[in-house]
Design a protein around this motif. Structure first.
Motif, mmCIF file in Angstrom:
data_model
loop_
_atom_site.group_PDB
_atom_site.id
_atom_site.type_symbol
_atom_site.label_atom_id
_atom_site.label_comp_id
_atom_site.label_asym_id
_atom_site.label_seq_id
_atom_site.Cartn_x
_atom_site.Cartn_y
_atom_site.Cartn_z
ATOM 1 N N ILE A 51 79.224 72.042 65.875
ATOM 2 C CA ILE A 51 78.244 72.347 64.830
ATOM 3 C C ILE A 51 77.073 73.124 65.416
ATOM 4 O O ILE A 51 76.545 74.059 64.786
ATOM 5 N N ILE A 52 76.642 72.759 66.628
ATOM 6 C CA ILE A 52 75.563 73.502 67.296
ATOM 7 C C ILE A 52 75.947 74.964 67.448
ATOM 8 O O ILE A 52 75.182 75.879 67.121
ATOM 9 N N THR A 53 77.166 75.214 67.941
ATOM 10 C CA THR A 53 77.635 76.588 68.132
ATOM 11 C C THR A 53 77.654 77.357 66.821
ATOM 12 O O THR A 53 77.174 78.501 66.738
ATOM 13 N N ALA A 54 78.175 76.720 65.776
ATOM 14 C CA ALA A 54 78.258 77.386 64.476
ATOM 15 C C ALA A 54 76.876 77.661 63.910
ATOM 16 O O ALA A 54 76.635 78.720 63.301
ATOM 17 N N MET A 55 75.922 76.736 64.095
ATOM 18 C CA MET A 55 74.574 76.915 63.558
ATOM 19 C C MET A 55 73.818 78.030 64.276
ATOM 20 O O MET A 55 73.046 78.771 63.656
ATOM 21 N N VAL A 56 74.025 78.168 65.583
ATOM 22 C CA VAL A 56 73.383 79.261 66.323
ATOM 23 C C VAL A 56 73.855 80.605 65.771
ATOM 24 O O VAL A 56 73.068 81.537 65.562
ATOM 25 N N ALA A 57 75.152 80.716 65.518
ATOM 26 C CA ALA A 57 75.710 81.967 64.995
ATOM 27 C C ALA A 57 75.196 82.286 63.596
ATOM 28 O O ALA A 57 75.153 83.461 63.189
ATOM 29 N N GLU A 58 74.789 81.260 62.844
ATOM 30 C CA GLU A 58 74.312 81.451 61.468
ATOM 31 C C GLU A 58 72.792 81.304 61.356
ATOM 32 O O GLU A 58 72.258 81.292 60.243
ATOM 33 N N TRP A 59 72.085 81.223 62.466
ATOM 34 C CA TRP A 59 70.663 80.873 62.452
ATOM 35 C C TRP A 59 69.863 81.837 61.579
ATOM 36 O O TRP A 59 69.838 83.050 61.829
ATOM 37 N N LEU A 78 73.848 73.703 76.799
ATOM 38 C CA LEU A 78 73.567 75.128 76.991
ATOM 39 C C LEU A 78 74.793 75.968 76.673
ATOM 40 O O LEU A 78 74.688 77.017 76.024
ATOM 41 N N GLN A 79 75.953 75.518 77.103
ATOM 42 C CA GLN A 79 77.179 76.250 76.832
ATOM 43 C C GLN A 79 77.443 76.343 75.329
ATOM 44 O O GLN A 79 77.829 77.399 74.819
ATOM 45 N N ALA A 164 72.878 78.657 87.277
ATOM 46 C CA ALA A 164 74.032 79.472 87.650
ATOM 47 C C ALA A 164 74.829 79.886 86.416
ATOM 48 O O ALA A 164 75.286 81.037 86.306
ATOM 49 N N TYR A 165 74.992 78.952 85.478
ATOM 50 C CA TYR A 165 75.766 79.259 84.267
ATOM 51 C C TYR A 165 75.061 80.319 83.422
ATOM 52 O O TYR A 165 75.699 81.255 82.929
ATOM 53 N N LEU A 166 73.735 80.183 83.265
ATOM 54 C CA LEU A 166 72.983 81.148 82.467
ATOM 55 C C LEU A 166 73.056 82.543 83.069
ATOM 56 O O LEU A 166 73.257 83.535 82.353
ATOM 57 N N LEU A 167 72.927 82.652 84.395
ATOM 58 C CA LEU A 167 72.976 83.959 85.041
ATOM 59 C C LEU A 167 74.359 84.589 84.896
ATOM 60 O O LEU A 167 74.486 85.797 84.630
ATOM 61 N N GLN A 168 75.402 83.780 85.075
ATOM 62 C CA GLN A 168 76.761 84.298 84.941
ATOM 63 C C GLN A 168 77.014 84.775 83.505
ATOM 64 O O GLN A 168 77.576 85.850 83.286
ATOM 65 N N TRP A 169 76.569 83.991 82.545
ATOM 66 C CA TRP A 169 76.762 84.359 81.139
ATOM 67 C C TRP A 169 75.994 85.637 80.804
ATOM 68 O O TRP A 169 76.502 86.513 80.105
ATOM 69 N N SER A 170 74.775 85.746 81.292
ATOM 70 C CA SER A 170 73.961 86.920 80.981
ATOM 71 C C SER A 170 74.570 88.197 81.556
ATOM 72 O O SER A 170 74.446 89.275 80.964
ATOM 73 N N GLN A 171 75.225 88.085 82.715
ATOM 74 C CA GLN A 171 75.886 89.253 83.290
ATOM 75 C C GLN A 171 77.050 89.706 82.412
ATOM 76 O O GLN A 171 77.296 90.904 82.258
ATOM 77 N N GLN A 172 77.750 88.761 81.834
ATOM 78 C CA GLN A 172 78.873 89.088 80.960
ATOM 79 C C GLN A 172 78.408 89.720 79.651
ATOM 80 O O GLN A 172 79.138 90.505 79.042
ATOM 81 N N GLN A 173 77.189 89.373 79.220
ATOM 82 C CA GLN A 173 76.673 89.853 77.941
ATOM 83 C C GLN A 173 75.535 90.864 78.108
ATOM 84 O O GLN A 173 74.757 91.079 77.180
ATOM 85 N N LYS A 174 75.428 91.485 79.270
ATOM 86 C CA LYS A 174 74.231 92.272 79.581
ATOM 87 C C LYS A 174 74.055 93.494 78.672
ATOM 88 O O LYS A 174 72.956 94.023 78.544
#
Length: 481
Positions: A51-59, A78-79, A164-174
């Protein structure tokens, strides 16, 4: 008829909806905007990840200050949040509902969760981040429309799992995400980690930096390039940096001197700097001179604690015009008055029209020095706080100080040392004397004004690490019955 509290009814409705995960997710597109914060908070606290994931996408608001809800490091939460952002970014057609522009991961209180957001025109609430983060003057390539992820970063000897997770994710979505660090702490962090982090964050966005490290001059030189890119710095805190060199031509000391000079020279690029603090930081007198000459904007606050400070360093302070608009001056544990107090007197006169707080605790001030400063102190008419604890002042001179400050109606906090007469020859407190003279000192001030918060205190007891304090009544340290 019994009327239930509307907030209770809302809570019941939210919890009922969350118990049916598929229904909750399918209902988001039709859910009134005003219900989103309550539903998100409950889903967050109860760890309904899908539900958290779905709500972020619809925020439906411009900002999601999720960091205010994150009490501890939680990679799973965070994930789930970042999965929602990724879901939003992958939409070929921008969702009709979502207006998310800023994901705020900072662990700070946020009014958004305490008030009912406005729904007119899809605007966010008063507590959300309305201000555009990419203001005028930014490089053209960052002005494209991207989602901003704002956070603070506390760097230690290694990255924790969430970092570490945030940095890795940001590189993928840069291509679609701008990672912005507002406040960064660097504490004994290896240089390769710092460079990797700053490559992700872009130093330009950092507004507060705390640098606490025992780096060599060569390490400071390597960091200088990254340091100089932090053009938006408002606050700079240098801690536990001990560098002292005697310049000798064509020697290793000369090379070290150039390394330090290069690091300090970057401060000339900080045209937004307002707050500078140095704690346990030791530079040579020449480097201190360079530091104050590099200041390019008027400082609002200057704090120097437990630093090696010479009379020539004090002279550099007095001559620095960027300090003439100081509102807050803190000099703690510095022997200011080994020589003439005239230099510091001139500094006080220069800041008299703006100074609001003055901290001179444990600065080696004696009777003659304080007496010399009284004319300058009496000009600081905007003072709201003064602290001269742990200085050796006699009863008569302390009374003179109180008389000179008696007309300062804006003072709300005052901290004065117990007079010299309250100690015996070995430095032990004479409690009866202390209890007798402090009311007399207080009455000296009350002739002109009623102090709001005033304290007379002895030095810290070496046994219990407490003070004897008089604030209208006498409170002795723990060593006394």
């Amino acid at each position: 008829m019994i009327h239930q509290d509307p907030s209770t009814l809302l809570g019941l409705a939210v919890r009922s909806l969350l118990r049916h995960e598929a229904l909750a997710i399918s209902a988001l597109q039709k859910l009134p905007m005003v219900l989103f914060p309550s539903l998100f908070k409950e889903a967050f606290n109860s760890r309904y990840m899908k539900i958290i994931t779905a709500m972020v996408a619809e925020w439906p608001f411009s900002c999601l200050p999720v960091g205010a809800l994150m009490q501890d490091t939680d990679v799973v939460i965070l994930q789930a949040v970042l999965d929602g952002v990724e879901m939003l970014l992958k939409q070929k057609v921008h969702p009709r509902r979502s207006k998310l522009q800023v994901l705020d991961l900072r662990d700070v209180s946020h009014g958004f969760w305490d008030v009912c957001p406005r729904t007119e025109h899809g605007e966010s609430s008063k507590g959300t981040l309305n201000k555009e983060q990419t203001g005028n003057g930014l490089p053209r390539y960052v002005l494209r429309r991207v989602l901003k992820v704002i956070t603070d970063f506390d760097l230690r000897t290694h990255l924790d799992e969430q970092q570490a997770y945030l940095l890795q994710w940001s590189q993928q979505q840069k291509r679609f995400v701008q990672l912005c660090c507002m406040k960064m702490t660097i504490f004994e962090t290896p240089m390769e980690i710092i460079k990797m982090v700053l490559n992700s964050f872009q130093p330009y966005y950092i507004e507060e930096l705390e640098l606490c490290t025992g780096w060599t001059p060569a390490a400071l030189r390597h960091f200088a390039h990254c340091f100089g890119q932090m053009r938006n710095l408002h606050k700079l805190h240098l801690s536990c940096i001990y560098i002292y060199t005697n310049k000798v031509v064509n020697t290793s000391e000369d090379v070290e001197d150039k390394c330090i000079s290069r690091f300090i020279s970057q401060i000339s690029k900080f045209k937004c700097l307002q707050h500078l603090s140095m704690n346990g930081t030791y530079f040579s007198s020449e480097h201190m001179k360079q530091l104050f000459r590099c200041l390019k904007s008027p400082l609002e606050s200057l704090s120097i604690d437990f630093c090696e400070f010479s009379q020539s360093d004090l002279e550099h302070l007095r001559q620095c015009q960027r300090l003439f608009q100081l509102k807050h001056l803190n000099l703690f544990g510095i022997e200011l008055f080994n020589a003439s107090p005239i230099t510091f007197q001139f500094l006080l006169e220069n800041v008299a029209t703006t100074l609001q707080t003055l901290e001179l605790e444990d600065c080696g001030i004696g009777d003659s020095q304080l007496s010399a400063l009284l004319p300058a102190l009496s000009q600081c008419i905007h003072l709201t706080r003064i602290n001269i604890y742990d200085n050796v002042i006699s009863m008569s001179v302390l009374k003179d100080l109180l008389k000179s400050l008696a007309d300062m109606s804006k003072v709300t906090e005052e901290f004065y040392p117990a007079p010299l007469e309250c100690y015996d020859d070995l430095g032990y407190v004479l409690v009866n004397k202390f209890a007798k003279v402090c009311p007399d000192l207080l009455n000296t001030l009350r002739v002109k004004r009623q102090p709001k918060a005033i304290y007379f205190a002895t030095n810290i007891c070496h046994k219990c690490l407490q003070r004897c304090v008089f604030d209208g009544k006498t409170r002795l340290c723990h060593c006394w019955p």
